[in-house]
Design a protein around this motif. Structure first.
Motif, PDB file in Angstrom:
ATOM      1  N   GLY A 334       0.830  -1.189   0.000  1.00 59.03           N
ATOM      2  CA  GLY A 334       0.000   0.000   0.000  1.00 59.03           C
ATOM      3  C   GLY A 334       0.867   1.242   0.000  1.00 59.03           C
ATOM      4  O   GLY A 334       1.840   1.318   0.746  1.00 59.03           O
ATOM      5  N   LYS A 361      -4.960   4.503   0.336  1.00 62.16           N
ATOM      6  CA  LYS A 361      -3.704   4.119  -0.303  1.00 62.16           C
ATOM      7  C   LYS A 361      -3.912   3.534  -1.697  1.00 62.16           C
ATOM      8  O   LYS A 361      -4.960   2.956  -1.995  1.00 62.16           O
ATOM      9  N   ARG A 363      -3.038   0.503  -3.875  1.00 56.23           N
ATOM     10  CA  ARG A 363      -2.708  -0.875  -3.522  1.00 56.23           C
ATOM     11  C   ARG A 363      -2.137  -1.597  -4.744  1.00 56.23           C
ATOM     12  O   ARG A 363      -2.719  -1.555  -5.824  1.00 56.23           O
TER      13      ARG A 363
END
Length: 388
Positions: A334, A361, A363
């Motif tokens: 992440g 985030k 990913r």
């Protein structure tokens, strides 16, 4: 546009889909309906661990498909038995229950933990399971109840009772809940995937394991997303040096086919007896054949390459302007960015790179065997987008 219109008209609107129709793939490359090529860093959310349509996987699945596609669990089939043997041999677990998804694998783990306690105490007095805040364990009513995020605990009430939520990396929090409740298990992800790709501290994990042994609680590890080579070991718990009582897994297990598995350790190997649980499609021969091939490819050489690729991504992005932090383990990463993650994912897709989000985030879940040349190209594009 025709496919998107059909989707909108006939498919339940539970997904906010990106504006792309994928029509084919090979390895870590995908193509849309217009012939545009993409490098895939999402793998169907950690499912296509060996990429799309791996030649050996296709051969194994096709051979079983033409031989016996389904028989039900009223009978024996060799792919299922061989897969269970392989999983136990490579993990030290004793028995396996097969389902069709991560949520089913976690449901089986929860049922097994509660029945284990019932068999000991003769009643449901010790039915509570401790999970962690920020966790995610599935979308059934029970696995949503197990999920330690308030955002999921609305609209579908009443949820299954019997879950309490400790703070991740706070051992005192787990101890307090174990003293305040009659608990049968602690259930946790070692990397909280949907919770933002957050790895648990090693000291905390070892502390939870010791507490479970002290209080005769089962240690249940949810490896739905972290498992099957994703974190640089066959299962993430192996990188932490612990031995769970129950392990659930799915996603990458069958390389693109729906399969979940619940691995049962010595304490609980006989807990699920005849009639206590079941699944019509669980351990389907075609899925099992695919999983056998996937496991045959996850050797130390591949796992070493996963760790090396992980180090490359982390080192590259940690030194990138606009990156706040990089978290995760192996090829489950992440990236916290200054710009909104959704904007970065959309911009990357425009430039031919598929990645995902998790909370705030970006990913990354690339194939375990993604060629280094393709990975370097994709990370360069991601880096460029983040810095812009």
């Amino acid at each position: 546009m025709q496919i998107q219109q059909l989707d909108k008209e006939y498919i339940a609107g539970t997904y906010k889909r990106a504006d792309v129709v994928f029509t084919k793939g090979k390895g870590s490359l995908l193509w849309d309906e217009n012939g545009k090529e993409y490098i895939d860093l999402g793998t169907g959310i950690a499912v296509n661990g060996l990429g799309v349509a791996d030649d050996g996987w296709v051969e194994a699945v096709t051979a079983q498909l033409t031989r016996l596609p389904h028989a039900s669990n009223l009978y024996f089939t060799s792919p299922q038995a061989e897969l269970a043997q392989t999983l136990c041999a490579r993990t030290g677990m004793k028995k396996v229950f097969f389902g069709n998804s991560g949520a089913e694998a976690n449901e089986a783990a929860i049922k097994c933990a509660r029945k284990y306690a019932f068999d000991i105490y003769g009643d449901a007095s010790h039915s509570t399971i401790i999970t962690l805040k920020n966790s995610f364990h599935g979308r059934t009513v029970t696995t949503l109840a197990a999920t330690g995020q308030d955002v999921f605990h609305t609209k579908f009430e009443p949820f299954t009772p019997g879950f309490v939520y400790a703070t991740a990396n706070d051992l005192d929090s787990v101890k307090r809940l174990s003293e305040e409740n009659d608990c049968c298990a602690v259930m946790m992800e070692l990397v909280q995937g949907e919770g933002g790709v957050c790895s648990l501290d090693e000291d905390f994990v070892h502390g939870v394991e010791a507490l479970c042994r002290e209080k005769n609680m089962l240690l249940v590890i949810d490896e739905v997303q972290t498992g099957n080579g994703r974190c640089g070991a066959l299962y993430a718990y192996m990188r932490y040096g612990i031995q769970p009582d129950i392990v659930s897994t799915a996603k990458g297990l069958a390389g693109g086919l729906p399969m979940g598995a619940t691995l049962l350790g010595e304490k609980v190997q006989n807990t699920l007896d005849a009639g206590s649980h079941g699944s019509t499609f669980g351990g389907n021969p075609v899925c099992a054949a695919g999983a056998l091939y996937v496991l045959s490819q996850i050797d130390e050489a591949l796992l070493q390459s996963v760790r090396e690729k992980s180090a490359y991504i982390c080192e590259t992005l940690q030194n990138t302007k606009g990156v706040k932090s990089v978290s995760g383990l192996g090829l489950m990463l992440g990236i916290e960015t200054e710009k909104p993650a959704g904007e970065i994912v959309n911009a990357c897709r425009e430039k031919g790179v598929v990645c995902l989000t998790a909370k705030t985030k970006v990913r990354l879940l690339p194939a375990l065997n993604i060629p280094m040349e393709q990975l370097e190209k994709a990370i360069a594009i991601l880096k460029e987008v983040i810095e812009q």
